[in-house]
Design a protein around this motif. Sequence first.
Motif, PDB file in Angstrom:
ATOM      1  N   VAL A 221     -13.488  86.618   4.169  1.00 19.88           N
ATOM      2  CA  VAL A 221     -12.689  85.676   4.950  1.00 19.88           C
ATOM      3  C   VAL A 221     -11.233  86.097   4.835  1.00 19.88           C
ATOM      4  N   GLU A 222     -10.597  86.283   5.965  1.00 21.56           N
ATOM      5  CA  GLU A 222      -9.219  86.757   5.997  1.00 21.56           C
ATOM      6  C   GLU A 222      -8.257  85.633   5.618  1.00 21.56           C
ATOM      7  N   GLU A 223      -7.316  85.937   4.756  1.00 23.92           N
ATOM      8  CA  GLU A 223      -6.243  85.007   4.411  1.00 23.92           C
ATOM      9  C   GLU A 223      -5.017  85.354   5.243  1.00 23.92           C
ATOM     10  N   THR A 224      -4.217  84.333   5.524  1.00 29.33           N
ATOM     11  CA  THR A 224      -2.938  84.624   6.158  1.00 29.33           C
ATOM     12  C   THR A 224      -2.008  85.191   5.096  1.00 29.33           C
ATOM     13  N   THR A 225      -0.949  85.797   5.514  1.00 25.85           N
ATOM     14  CA  THR A 225       0.030  86.342   4.579  1.00 25.85           C
ATOM     15  C   THR A 225       0.605  85.229   3.714  1.00 25.85           C
TER      16      THR A 225
ATOM     17  N   LEU B  88     -15.184  89.287 -10.924  1.00 26.96           N
ATOM     18  CA  LEU B  88     -14.302  90.240 -10.258  1.00 26.96           C
ATOM     19  C   LEU B  88     -12.881  89.716 -10.108  1.00 26.96           C
ATOM     20  N   ASP B  89     -12.658  88.466 -10.565  1.00 28.10           N
ATOM     21  CA  ASP B  89     -11.340  87.833 -10.525  1.00 28.10           C
ATOM     22  C   ASP B  89     -10.781  87.758  -9.104  1.00 28.10           C
ATOM     23  N   VAL B  90     -11.642  87.300  -8.184  1.00 26.46           N
ATOM     24  CA  VAL B  90     -11.249  87.104  -6.791  1.00 26.46           C
ATOM     25  C   VAL B  90     -11.800  85.753  -6.333  1.00 26.46           C
ATOM     26  N   THR B  91     -11.399  85.332  -5.161  1.00 26.96           N
ATOM     27  CA  THR B  91     -11.974  84.121  -4.591  1.00 26.96           C
ATOM     28  C   THR B  91     -13.281  84.478  -3.880  1.00 26.96           C
TER      29      THR B  91
ATOM     30  N   GLU C 279     -19.704  95.567   1.517  1.00 26.58           N
ATOM     31  CA  GLU C 279     -18.551  96.470   1.434  1.00 26.58           C
ATOM     32  C   GLU C 279     -17.494  95.919   0.488  1.00 26.58           C
ATOM     33  N   ASN C 280     -17.227  94.614   0.606  1.00 26.36           N
ATOM     34  CA  ASN C 280     -16.224  93.986  -0.257  1.00 26.36           C
ATOM     35  C   ASN C 280     -16.667  94.020  -1.714  1.00 26.36           C
ATOM     36  N   LEU C 281     -17.930  93.727  -1.957  1.00 26.54           N
ATOM     37  CA  LEU C 281     -18.445  93.751  -3.321  1.00 26.54           C
ATOM     38  C   LEU C 281     -18.265  95.135  -3.934  1.00 26.54           C
ATOM     39  N   LYS C 282     -18.619  96.152  -3.191  1.00 29.90           N
ATOM     40  CA  LYS C 282     -18.498  97.525  -3.695  1.00 29.90           C
ATOM     41  C   LYS C 282     -17.043  97.872  -4.008  1.00 29.90           C
TER      42      LYS C 282
END
Length: 98
Positions: A65-69, A55-58, A6-9
Amino acid sequence: MSDFGENLKKLRKQKGYSQVRLAKELHYGSTAIANYESGRNEPSFAVLIRLAELLDVTVDELIGVEETTEEAALLAAFKKLDEENKKRVLDLIQALQA
């Protein structure tokens, strides 16, 4: 569909890549990305890293993986720095960890 798929898409579409174009960037066949997005296949670690770069992401963002704010704010601020200041920040972090 997995979180990764889902994230990749979502991230692929945000960058304006078609499945075929992204597969070509990886030197893969045209169905490779569709197979990742549907969960039929999973990429190797090397391909996962390359996808994140394209995709210029981690990798964490890509796999869900959820990041904190606070982490997200720090990363966003860091990405806005020029290379010299990024090096300064990294040097400071190393000094603080010593």
